[in-house]
Design a protein around this motif. Structure first.
Motif, PDB file in Angstrom:
ATOM      1  N   CYS A  78      31.735  40.275  61.124  1.00 42.28           N
ATOM      2  CA  CYS A  78      31.192  40.849  59.885  1.00 42.28           C
ATOM      3  C   CYS A  78      31.143  39.791  58.776  1.00 42.28           C
ATOM      4  O   CYS A  78      30.130  39.649  58.079  1.00 42.28           O
ATOM      5  CB  CYS A  78      32.031  42.045  59.447  1.00 42.28           C
ATOM      6  SG  CYS A  78      31.818  43.520  60.463  1.00 42.28           S
ATOM      7  N   MET A  79      32.235  39.059  58.612  1.00 38.84           N
ATOM      8  CA  MET A  79      32.251  38.004  57.602  1.00 38.84           C
ATOM      9  C   MET A  79      31.292  36.880  57.965  1.00 38.84           C
ATOM     10  O   MET A  79      30.598  36.330  57.091  1.00 38.84           O
ATOM     11  CB  MET A  79      33.677  37.467  57.457  1.00 38.84           C
ATOM     12  CG  MET A  79      33.830  36.380  56.391  1.00 38.84           C
ATOM     13  SD  MET A  79      33.328  36.925  54.723  1.00 38.84           S
ATOM     14  CE  MET A  79      34.601  38.148  54.368  1.00 38.84           C
ATOM     15  N   PHE A  82      27.620  37.639  57.005  1.00 39.61           N
ATOM     16  CA  PHE A  82      27.316  37.416  55.584  1.00 39.61           C
ATOM     17  C   PHE A  82      27.170  35.930  55.282  1.00 39.61           C
ATOM     18  O   PHE A  82      26.207  35.508  54.616  1.00 39.61           O
ATOM     19  CB  PHE A  82      28.414  38.022  54.717  1.00 39.61           C
ATOM     20  CG  PHE A  82      28.313  37.629  53.267  1.00 39.61           C
ATOM     21  CD1 PHE A  82      27.398  38.250  52.438  1.00 39.61           C
ATOM     22  CD2 PHE A  82      29.110  36.618  52.749  1.00 39.61           C
ATOM     23  CE1 PHE A  82      27.289  37.881  51.101  1.00 39.61           C
ATOM     24  CE2 PHE A  82      29.004  36.239  51.420  1.00 39.61           C
ATOM     25  CZ  PHE A  82      28.087  36.875  50.591  1.00 39.61           C
ATOM     26  N   TRP A 117      21.501  43.590  60.533  1.00 40.99           N
ATOM     27  CA  TRP A 117      21.899  42.421  59.766  1.00 40.99           C
ATOM     28  C   TRP A 117      21.611  42.586  58.276  1.00 40.99           C
ATOM     29  O   TRP A 117      22.256  41.935  57.443  1.00 40.99           O
ATOM     30  CB  TRP A 117      21.186  41.167  60.293  1.00 40.99           C
ATOM     31  CG  TRP A 117      21.861  40.499  61.440  1.00 40.99           C
ATOM     32  CD1 TRP A 117      21.910  40.909  62.737  1.00 40.99           C
ATOM     33  CD2 TRP A 117      22.583  39.256  61.404  1.00 40.99           C
ATOM     34  NE1 TRP A 117      22.607  40.025  63.510  1.00 40.99           N
ATOM     35  CE2 TRP A 117      23.026  38.994  62.716  1.00 40.99           C
ATOM     36  CE3 TRP A 117      22.888  38.341  60.397  1.00 40.99           C
ATOM     37  CZ2 TRP A 117      23.773  37.849  63.045  1.00 40.99           C
ATOM     38  CZ3 TRP A 117      23.627  37.199  60.707  1.00 40.99           C
ATOM     39  CH2 TRP A 117      24.060  36.972  62.021  1.00 40.99           C
ATOM     40  N   PHE A 120      24.257  43.042  55.429  1.00 37.92           N
ATOM     41  CA  PHE A 120      25.216  41.960  55.236  1.00 37.92           C
ATOM     42  C   PHE A 120      24.716  40.901  54.247  1.00 37.92           C
ATOM     43  O   PHE A 120      25.384  39.889  54.048  1.00 37.92           O
ATOM     44  CB  PHE A 120      25.571  41.321  56.584  1.00 37.92           C
ATOM     45  CG  PHE A 120      26.421  42.204  57.440  1.00 37.92           C
ATOM     46  CD1 PHE A 120      27.788  42.238  57.281  1.00 37.92           C
ATOM     47  CD2 PHE A 120      25.845  43.046  58.390  1.00 37.92           C
ATOM     48  CE1 PHE A 120      28.582  43.066  58.058  1.00 37.92           C
ATOM     49  CE2 PHE A 120      26.623  43.880  59.172  1.00 37.92           C
ATOM     50  CZ  PHE A 120      28.007  43.891  59.002  1.00 37.92           C
ATOM     51  N   THR A 126      29.968  43.759  53.000  1.00 38.75           N
ATOM     52  CA  THR A 126      30.683  42.983  54.023  1.00 38.75           C
ATOM     53  C   THR A 126      32.178  43.246  53.954  1.00 38.75           C
ATOM     54  O   THR A 126      32.836  43.423  54.987  1.00 38.75           O
ATOM     55  CB  THR A 126      30.403  41.482  53.835  1.00 38.75           C
ATOM     56  OG1 THR A 126      28.992  41.255  53.944  1.00 38.75           O
ATOM     57  CG2 THR A 126      31.134  40.661  54.883  1.00 38.75           C
ATOM     58  N   ALA A 267      38.406  38.207  59.582  1.00 30.73           N
ATOM     59  CA  ALA A 267      37.592  37.748  58.456  1.00 30.73           C
ATOM     60  C   ALA A 267      38.182  36.492  57.833  1.00 30.73           C
ATOM     61  O   ALA A 267      37.448  35.543  57.501  1.00 30.73           O
ATOM     62  CB  ALA A 267      37.470  38.862  57.419  1.00 30.73           C
TER      63      ALA A 267
END
Length: 380
Positions: A78-79, A82, A117, A120, A126, A267
């Motif tokens: 997830c991180m 971004f 996507w 993000f 995020t 993350a």
């Protein structure tokens, strides 16, 4: 009143342990290590998030999960999504066939950014996704398993299988996930270059801060009524169920909380290391996280942190010196912990060191009394 309670807590044995850990992480390591080694310690601490989640899930509640790498990887991805979108601005990707999308998508002949996507692009989304995505998948798994009273070794095997499935899925969908290489070439966070030594040092302190937030949350859970129910559920699940408690709901909650801890660790790993790949999602990293928890002490949150530091430091040392022997050494270490000291380093500390700490004040008082009477005896 609250300030007095906080001061009293700081003077207690538990409070002193927290202060010592804070001094080690905030003062000793930054002063003693260069930026490269400090960044490595920060990387080690990211695994401590998953290990603390296992203390709550496995040590406190008796739920052995061999798939914590799933949630660690989801938080990390997830991180990474971004950061990759920020690094893939039309200006930075002008040489691609389709500017404005990540390079691996262009290589795989995608001409538009996939719909999942798009959110993000937002840093706020995020941050929520780092917690929500692992928790959502953990909730689905937990409801499917615990509502049917699947537990023990069966649950461990199922979580391990899910970790393998997710790894294969990420590798197979190369155009959407980066495949076996993962998501790489992460450069900035909100325009701030995360590749510099100063940035990595600051991210280390952010990681330490988040670690203590999770540590406090975990300690609160263990000391609350909920923690006592989880402990009773671990030892006598049927008795807790017959007492009227919904055992499945408690298991679902603690499993989701452990997944959120792991997601935060993933993350922070992405931010400090600068990439995320499926090699941190599968079976091997998940088992390593269990070993970190076991070595530190599966009933101790602080032990999980020290276990993550010690085992990962040993892994770095031996993999640099004897790379072909490290995995065997890891297996031997896990077997030795299970057979020789099943409560980990925290159990050894409670058994051998804490009794000495209890005797220390009496020894000091006796020494002071002898020192005060010594001149009188010499005068006679």
């Amino acid at each position: 009143m609250k300030a007095n309670l906080f001061i009293e807590w700081l003077k207690s044995r538990e409070g002193i342990y927290y202060v010592l850990l804070a001094l080690l992480l905030v003062v000793v390591f930054p002063l003693a290590l260069d930026s490269f080694r400090l960044n490595m310690v920060g990387k080690y601490l990211t695994y401590a998030f998953a290990a603390m989640g296992l203390v709550l899930c496995w040590g406190r509640s008796g739920i052995l999960s061999l798939g914590q790498g799933i949630f660690f990887g989801l938080g990390g991805y997830c991180m990474a999504m971004f950061l990759k979108l920020e690094a893939s601005s039309p200006e930075n990707t002008a040489i691609q066939s389709t500017p404005g999308i990540p390079d691996f998508m262009d290589w795989n002949q995608l001409t538009a950014l996939p719909w999942f996507w798009e959110p993000f692009h937002s840093f706020s989304f995020t941050l929520i996704a780092v917690l929500a995505v692992p928790a959502l998948l953990a909730f689905i798994i937990a409801v499917a398993m615990f509502k049917r009273r699947v537990g023990g070794v069966y649950f461990a095997i199922i979580t391990q299988a899910i970790a393998a499935i997710l790894t294969i899925l990420i590798i197979g969908q190369q155009g959407f996930t980066g495949g076996v290489n993962g998501i790489t070439d992460l450069r900035t966070l909100m325009g701030w270059d995360i590749r510099t030594d100063e940035a990595k040092t600051l991210l280390y302190f952010v990681c330490v801060g988040m670690l203590f937030v999770c540590l406090i949350v975990g300690a609160w859970v263990m000391r609350s009524k909920l923690g006592r129910i989880l402990l009773a559920m671990r030892d006598q699940e049927d008795r807790v169920r017959f007492s009227g408690y919904d055992v499945a709901s408690f298991k679902i909650f603690v499993f989701c909380l452990a997944a959120m801890f792991a997601g935060v660790g993933g993350a922070m790993f992405t931010l400090q290391v600068g990439f995320m790949s499926p090699s941190f999602v599968g079976i091997v990293p998940s088992i390593e996280m269990v070993i970190l928890c076991a070595v530190g002490g599966r009933n101790s949150l602080l032990g999980a942190i020290y276990g993550a530091l010690i085992v990962n430091a040993a892994k770095t040392f031996f993999s640099e010196s004897f790379p072909e022997l490290w995995l065997y050494g890891l297996g031997v270490l896990f077997i030795a912990v299970v057979l020789a000291f099943p409560d980990g380093l925290a159990g050894l500390y409670r058994r051998y060191v804490m009794p000495l700490e209890s005797k220390l004040p009496a020894i000091l008082r006796r020494g002071n009394a002898e020192a005060q009477t010594l001149p009188v005896e010499e005068a006679k």
